[in-house]
Design a protein around this motif. Structure first.
Motif, short mmCIF file in Angstrom:
data_model
loop_
_atom_site.label_atom_id
_atom_site.label_comp_id
_atom_site.label_asym_id
_atom_site.label_seq_id
_atom_site.Cartn_x
_atom_site.Cartn_y
_atom_site.Cartn_z
N ILE A 38 -53.66 47.19 107.81
CA ILE A 38 -54.52 47.10 106.55
C ILE A 38 -56.13 47.29 106.94
O ILE A 38 -56.75 46.18 107.26
N GLY A 52 -61.31 45.40 107.59
CA GLY A 52 -59.92 45.11 107.23
C GLY A 52 -60.33 43.70 106.36
O GLY A 52 -61.22 43.38 105.78
N LEU A 53 -59.15 42.85 106.33
CA LEU A 53 -59.03 41.79 105.56
C LEU A 53 -59.86 40.71 106.05
O LEU A 53 -60.06 40.36 107.25
#
Length: 168
Positions: A38, A52-53
């Motif tokens: 992700i 990213g997260l």
């Protein structure tokens, strides 16, 4: 750079834009590439960043969080704008810091609570300067920095965003 050098540098540019307002409209663009996991990889021509997260939403902290990147863009723009305005006003700024912070409620992004906001619900932008300036000069510097900071004005301005999705 001194005020007269900045004015000399910008004078022909300003004249060009007065004569031809359309020439002042510049298209800015950012592009990212979706990759493994992700993440989204952004190449700016000057650097490569991978978003990213955030750890609050499941990330491991090794990638940039897009909320942090938003605040970084605000700090960068406000800092450059402040230095340009200080130069134009002949206010010597020896050193300083620009800080942006905001509260992010991860419940909104994760869909845990539909009433929780998605995104930052407030941003604080703070300047701390080492400069020889009167209170009046500081007030003018602050006002003009806010007025001419592209990122700040964009955030405050409720700019319409057209979004679409398609297959390659």
């Amino acid at each position: 750079m001194k005020a007269d050098e900045l004015r000399a540098l910008q004078a022909p540019i300003k004249e060009k834009y007065r004569d031809n307002p359309d020439a002042a409209r510049v298209i800015l663009k950012a592009e990212g590439r979706l990759g493994d996991g992700i993440a989204c990889r952004i190449e700016t021509g000057k650097a490569i960043a991978e978003a990213g997260l955030h750890p609050a939403t499941g990330g491991d902290g090794s990638q940039l969080c897009s909320g942090d990147m938003l605040l970084e863009a605000l700090v960068a723009c406000a800092g450059v704008t402040l230095k340009a305005v200080a130069t134009a006003l002949d206010i010597p700024v020896r050193d300083g810091t620009v800080t942006a912070s905001g509260v992010f409620d991860a419940r909104g992004t994760l869909g845990v609570d539909r009433e929780a906001p998605v995104g930052l619900d407030a941003i604080e932008l703070k300047f701390e300067l080492d400069a020889d300036a009167s209170e009046e000069q500081l007030a003018s510097l602050h006002k003009l920095t806010e007025r001419y900071c592209v990122v700040l004005q964009t955030i405050r301005g409720n700019v319409p965003v057209d979004s679409s999705i398609s297959l390659q």
